[in-house]
Design a protein around this motif. Structure first.
Motif, mmCIF file in Angstrom:
data_model
loop_
_atom_site.group_PDB
_atom_site.id
_atom_site.type_symbol
_atom_site.label_atom_id
_atom_site.label_comp_id
_atom_site.label_asym_id
_atom_site.label_seq_id
_atom_site.Cartn_x
_atom_site.Cartn_y
_atom_site.Cartn_z
ATOM 1 N N ARG A 259 3.023 -3.828 -5.269
ATOM 2 C CA ARG A 259 4.018 -4.823 -5.686
ATOM 3 C C ARG A 259 5.458 -4.391 -5.401
ATOM 4 O O ARG A 259 6.390 -4.814 -6.060
ATOM 5 N N GLN B 229 8.456 -6.625 -5.625
ATOM 6 C CA GLN B 229 8.111 -7.984 -5.240
ATOM 7 C C GLN B 229 8.212 -8.856 -6.484
ATOM 8 O O GLN B 229 8.162 -8.365 -7.611
ATOM 9 N N ASP C 73 10.687 -10.675 -1.946
ATOM 10 C CA ASP C 73 10.265 -11.994 -1.464
ATOM 11 C C ASP C 73 11.420 -12.965 -1.241
ATOM 12 O O ASP C 73 11.255 -14.007 -0.607
ATOM 13 N N ALA D 263 5.901 -4.848 2.971
ATOM 14 C CA ALA D 263 5.274 -4.363 1.748
ATOM 15 C C ALA D 263 5.104 -2.846 1.863
ATOM 16 O O ALA D 263 4.866 -2.308 2.950
#
Length: 163
Positions: free
Chosen positions: A128, A157, A17, A122
């Motif tokens: 995640r 993430q 992120d 992603a």
């Protein structure tokens, strides 16, 4: 009350992120490559071509007129330089592509690295986590590109409680 920051959390690569396509990371410091380091790397990896380790031969028999630093050392250094900014949190290295050595680097030249974020997404199979794709360029002290490559890494993430 003092604030405490851990280098593990703050300075060793980011979460997926944290990156955006187009971001540029100028890695620091650069690395001046000595003949001894290049020779050691050649011996450790069994890449002992006279182009890299025989000064007299390189001076008299090659178009360069001197030893050339072995390309795998240059690549390894650039990968290491980029690690704190790009892949310190990596779960896995997913591959390297388009590795090119564009100009020779010589003993006592200094190598600098810059990485551009190309894309991120992603993961389709890992919750995640996601894939970060970057291009790293290596420059000599005259700002001429000597090596370039793309690579992809699997990153976590950011945990929900840290957002």
């Amino acid at each position: 009350m003092a604030r405490i920051f851990s280098a593990r959390d703050r300075r060793f690569g980011g979460y997926l992120d944290d990156y955006e396509p187009g971001d540029i990371y100028e890695h620091w410091p650069g690395k001046t490559i000595t003949a001894a380091e290049d020779h050691m790397f050649c011996m450790l990896t069994m890449a002992a071509s006279p182009l890299h380790v025989d000064r007299h031969w390189a001076e008299s028999e090659t178009e360069f007129g001197r030893n050339v630093v072995v390309g795998t050392f240059i690549y390894s250094l650039l990968l290491g330089m980029s690690l704190p900014d790009i892949s310190g949190r990596a779960i896995a290295s997913l591959g390297v592509s388009e590795l090119r050595h564009t100009l020779p680097l010589y003993h006592n030249d200094t190598l600098y690295g810059v990485t551009e974020i190309l894309s991120l997404r992603a993961s389709q199979t890992r919750s995640r986590q996601g894939v970060l794709t970057v291009r790293t360029d290596g420059f000599n002290q005259e700002r001429k590109i000597v090596c370039t490559f793309k690579r992809a890494v699997l990153l976590p993430q950011r945990p929900p409680d840290e957002k």
